[in-house]
Design an enzyme around this catalytic site. Structure first.
Site, PDB file in Angstrom:
ATOM      1  N   ARG A  47       0.743  -1.384  -0.016  1.00 51.96           N
ATOM      2  CA  ARG A  47      -0.253   0.340  -0.095  1.00 51.96           C
ATOM      3  C   ARG A  47       0.952   0.483   0.161  1.00 51.96           C
ATOM      4  O   ARG A  47       0.663   2.460  -0.534  1.00 51.96           O
ATOM      5  CB  ARG A  47      -1.052  -0.204   1.113  1.00 51.96           C
ATOM      6  CG  ARG A  47      -1.562   1.389   1.115  1.00 51.96           C
ATOM      7  CD  ARG A  47      -3.299   1.609   2.389  1.00 51.96           C
ATOM      8  NE  ARG A  47      -3.497   0.251   3.106  1.00 51.96           N
ATOM      9  CZ  ARG A  47      -2.049   0.962   4.203  1.00 51.96           C
ATOM     10  NH1 ARG A  47      -0.996   1.630   4.658  1.00 51.96           N
ATOM     11  NH2 ARG A  47      -2.381   0.309   5.464  1.00 51.96           N
ATOM     12  N   TYR A 100     -15.928  16.587 -16.643  1.00 50.16           N
ATOM     13  CA  TYR A 100     -15.948  15.680 -17.001  1.00 50.16           C
ATOM     14  C   TYR A 100     -17.200  14.850 -15.030  1.00 50.16           C
ATOM     15  O   TYR A 100     -17.205  15.734 -14.363  1.00 50.16           O
ATOM     16  CB  TYR A 100     -15.011  14.667 -16.229  1.00 50.16           C
ATOM     17  CG  TYR A 100     -14.615  13.113 -15.678  1.00 50.16           C
ATOM     18  CD1 TYR A 100     -15.048  12.253 -17.228  1.00 50.16           C
ATOM     19  CD2 TYR A 100     -14.962  12.332 -14.787  1.00 50.16           C
ATOM     20  CE1 TYR A 100     -15.534  10.980 -17.076  1.00 50.16           C
ATOM     21  CE2 TYR A 100     -14.822  10.513 -15.132  1.00 50.16           C
ATOM     22  CZ  TYR A 100     -15.239  10.095 -15.771  1.00 50.16           C
ATOM     23  OH  TYR A 100     -15.328   9.196 -15.544  1.00 50.16           O
ATOM     24  N   ASP A 174      -6.820  18.213 -15.321  1.00 52.26           N
ATOM     25  CA  ASP A 174      -7.099  17.661 -15.468  1.00 52.26           C
ATOM     26  C   ASP A 174      -6.370  17.190 -17.307  1.00 52.26           C
ATOM     27  O   ASP A 174      -7.364  18.262 -18.199  1.00 52.26           O
ATOM     28  CB  ASP A 174      -8.781  17.106 -15.863  1.00 52.26           C
ATOM     29  CG  ASP A 174      -8.552  15.569 -16.070  1.00 52.26           C
ATOM     30  OD1 ASP A 174      -8.396  15.052 -17.158  1.00 52.26           O
ATOM     31  OD2 ASP A 174      -9.715  14.884 -15.337  1.00 52.26           O
ATOM     32  N   LYS A 199      -6.889   5.817 -20.272  1.00 45.54           N
ATOM     33  CA  LYS A 199      -7.477   6.613 -21.831  1.00 45.54           C
ATOM     34  C   LYS A 199      -5.460   6.523 -21.808  1.00 45.54           C
ATOM     35  O   LYS A 199      -5.669   5.256 -22.859  1.00 45.54           O
ATOM     36  CB  LYS A 199      -8.256   7.917 -21.275  1.00 45.54           C
ATOM     37  CG  LYS A 199      -8.823   8.276 -20.300  1.00 45.54           C
ATOM     38  CD  LYS A 199     -10.495   7.311 -20.526  1.00 45.54           C
ATOM     39  CE  LYS A 199     -11.704   7.506 -19.207  1.00 45.54           C
ATOM     40  NZ  LYS A 199     -11.595   8.865 -18.526  1.00 45.54           N
TER      41      LYS A 199
HETATM   42  C1  LIG Z   1     -12.535   9.157 -17.506  1.00 43.87           C
HETATM   43  C2  LIG Z   1     -12.165  10.272 -17.057  1.00 43.87           C
HETATM   44  C3  LIG Z   1     -11.854  10.453 -15.350  1.00 43.87           C
HETATM   45  C4  LIG Z   1     -12.148   9.912 -14.814  1.00 43.87           C
HETATM   46  O1  LIG Z   1     -10.975   8.232 -14.444  1.00 43.87           O
HETATM   47  P1  LIG Z   1     -11.737   7.081 -14.574  1.00 43.87           P
HETATM   48  O2  LIG Z   1      -9.723   6.193 -14.482  1.00 43.87           O
HETATM   49  O3  LIG Z   1     -12.097   6.522 -14.603  1.00 43.87           O
HETATM   50  O4  LIG Z   1     -11.716   7.269 -12.597  1.00 43.87           O
HETATM   51  C5  LIG Z   1     -11.399  12.099 -14.850  1.00 43.87           C
HETATM   52  N1  LIG Z   1     -11.612  13.088 -16.749  1.00 43.87           N
HETATM   53  C6  LIG Z   1     -11.306  12.327 -17.508  1.00 43.87           C
HETATM   54  C7  LIG Z   1     -11.259  14.228 -18.533  1.00 43.87           C
HETATM   55  C8  LIG Z   1     -11.940  11.435 -17.722  1.00 43.87           C
HETATM   56  O5  LIG Z   1     -12.145  11.524 -19.450  1.00 43.87           O
END
Ligand SMILES: *Cc1c(COP(=O)(O)O)cnc(C)c1O
Length: 379
Positions: A47, A100, A174, A199
């Site tokens: 962890r 998001y 982000d 992603k």
């Molecule tokens: C998918 C996404 C998230 C969240 O990520 P997860 O891995 O699904 O928890 C946050 N911000 C954006 C822009 C995303 O496309």
């Protein structure tokens, strides 16, 4: 001499014990101690730290030009820990107007109960950002998502970072849609950059992950503390998969961008399409800023077919190569209707996307096949 992006993406440490070129998957929860408190290589419990995760974090820090990076089990887990680390009770998070959906839900339904507020700001309007920052209570933060998902809007990271610096407001970006290959928020003055590594970073739709990178030593210490304290630890297999994906990020992104550009142009010319959102189109409102701030325009395209929500639903069920599924950034093309899928949690709010919007995550297939698939589905 500093290596280029693609060279750095491939630089992972060989295993010192065996020489294994690819770092092993350390599938272990704990580590032998030679005497009480005498650790080998600093590892105590997974962890807290795991060598496979450490290798991924070093790789990601290098790509963001960051002193520190922390890997998380998902993008939202990374978002949660970053918000806990930066925003104080009484503070508020200034969100873009098409953030998001999961980020919105986290603030609206989870953090609201802890005294952390939020407000929505049009981040394309620097005067509005300046006013919001000037009124922000201590312990507030600006949350940028650029480009946004699914409306493909861009915020001027450097200009906003400069505005925020004077007020001691942290700028958290982000950067999931751009990936570190297309955009470097820390170099533009951001306090921290976050990705859903689910992603583009991992890139193969087979693993969840998140990352936060920063050059702020105190923030990094807090992130490391919280990640351990709340147990936001990604497993070694997931860390290894993301590390493997990251090695091809540059070549994948080049192809995603080229294919997305071709798709956007085809949709723009299509008689049954009313509106196309793609930053690479010269008429797109974000084009000029994106050209300045990003290396290329990304692999995401969204559009509104003629005929409203029903037409969008028809397209969604008619494509063969664009698979109807949430998520984005994988090698295979995906399609979704955000209002009812990824952004359902924002329904009925000012953050809801148009109900006839179709979002494409353009993959790395042959462009001609993708164009023909969309043309067929539009009828
Ligand atoms: C998918 C996404 C998230 C969240 O990520 P997860 O891995 O699904 O928890 C946050 N911000 C954006 C822009 C995303 O496309």
């Amino acid at each position: 001499m500093a290596y280029g992006f693609n060279t750095r993406a491939l630089r992972v440490p060989h295993d010192p014990l065996t020489g294994s070129v690819v770092p092993p998957i350390h599938q272990t929860s704990t580590y032998v101690q030679d005497a009480v408190g005498t650790l080998r290589g600093g590892y105590e419990y997974s962890r807290v730290a795991n060598p496979t995760r450490t290798a991924l974090q070093d790789q990601l820090a290098s790509l963001e030009g960051a002193a520190h990076a922390y890997a998380f089990p998902s993008g939202l887990s990374a978002t949660d820990v970053l918000l806990r680390a930066v925003v104080r009770p009484g503070g508020r998070v200034l969100l873009p107007d098409d953030v998001y959906g999961g980020t919105y839900r986290l603030l609206d339904k989870v953090h609201a109960g802890t005294g952390i507020g939020y407000a929505v700001v049009n981040q394309r309007d620097l005067d509005a950002v300046a006013a919001a920052v000037a009124q922000a209570p201590a312990g507030s933060a600006l949350w940028l998502e650029t480009p946004t998902n699914p409306m493909m809007r861009v915020a001027d990271i450097a200009a906003i970072a400069e505005l925020a610096a004077g007020h001691g407001v942290a700028v958290l970006v982000d950067s999931t849609m751009a990936s570190p290959y297309l955009q470097q928020p820390l170099a533009l003055g951001a306090t921290a950059v976050l990705h859903s590594s689910t992603k583009y970073l991992a890139g193969h739709s087979d693993v969840l992950g998140g990352v936060v990178a920063t050059n702020d030593d105190a923030l990094a210490e807090q992130l490391g503390f919280l990640a351990n304290a709340v147990g936001a630890a990604p497993g070694p297999m997931d860390a290894w998969l993301i590390s493997r994906g990251v090695k091809t990020l540059g070549v994948r992104m080049d192809r995603h961008c080229a294919n997305a550009r071709a798709v956007a142009q085809m949709l723009l010319d299509h008689p049954r399409v009313e509106r196309v959102h793609y930053l690479g189109l010269p008429d797109d409102p974000g084009h000029e800023l994106a050209a300045r701030q990003m290396r290329n325009f990304g692999g995401m395209v969204s559009f509104r077919p003629a005929g409203g929500a029903q037409a969008a639903a028809n397209v969604a069920k008619s494509t063969e190569l664009f698979t109807l599924a949430e998520s984005l950034g994988g090698v295979e093309s995906l399609l979704c209707v955000p209002a009812q899928m990824t952004h359902a949690s924002a329904q009925g709010t000012e953050l809801a996307p148009p109900d006839d919007l179709v979002r494409l995550s353009v993959g790395i297939e042959d462009a001609d096949d993708l164009l023909a698939d969309l043309d067929r589905a539009l009828g």
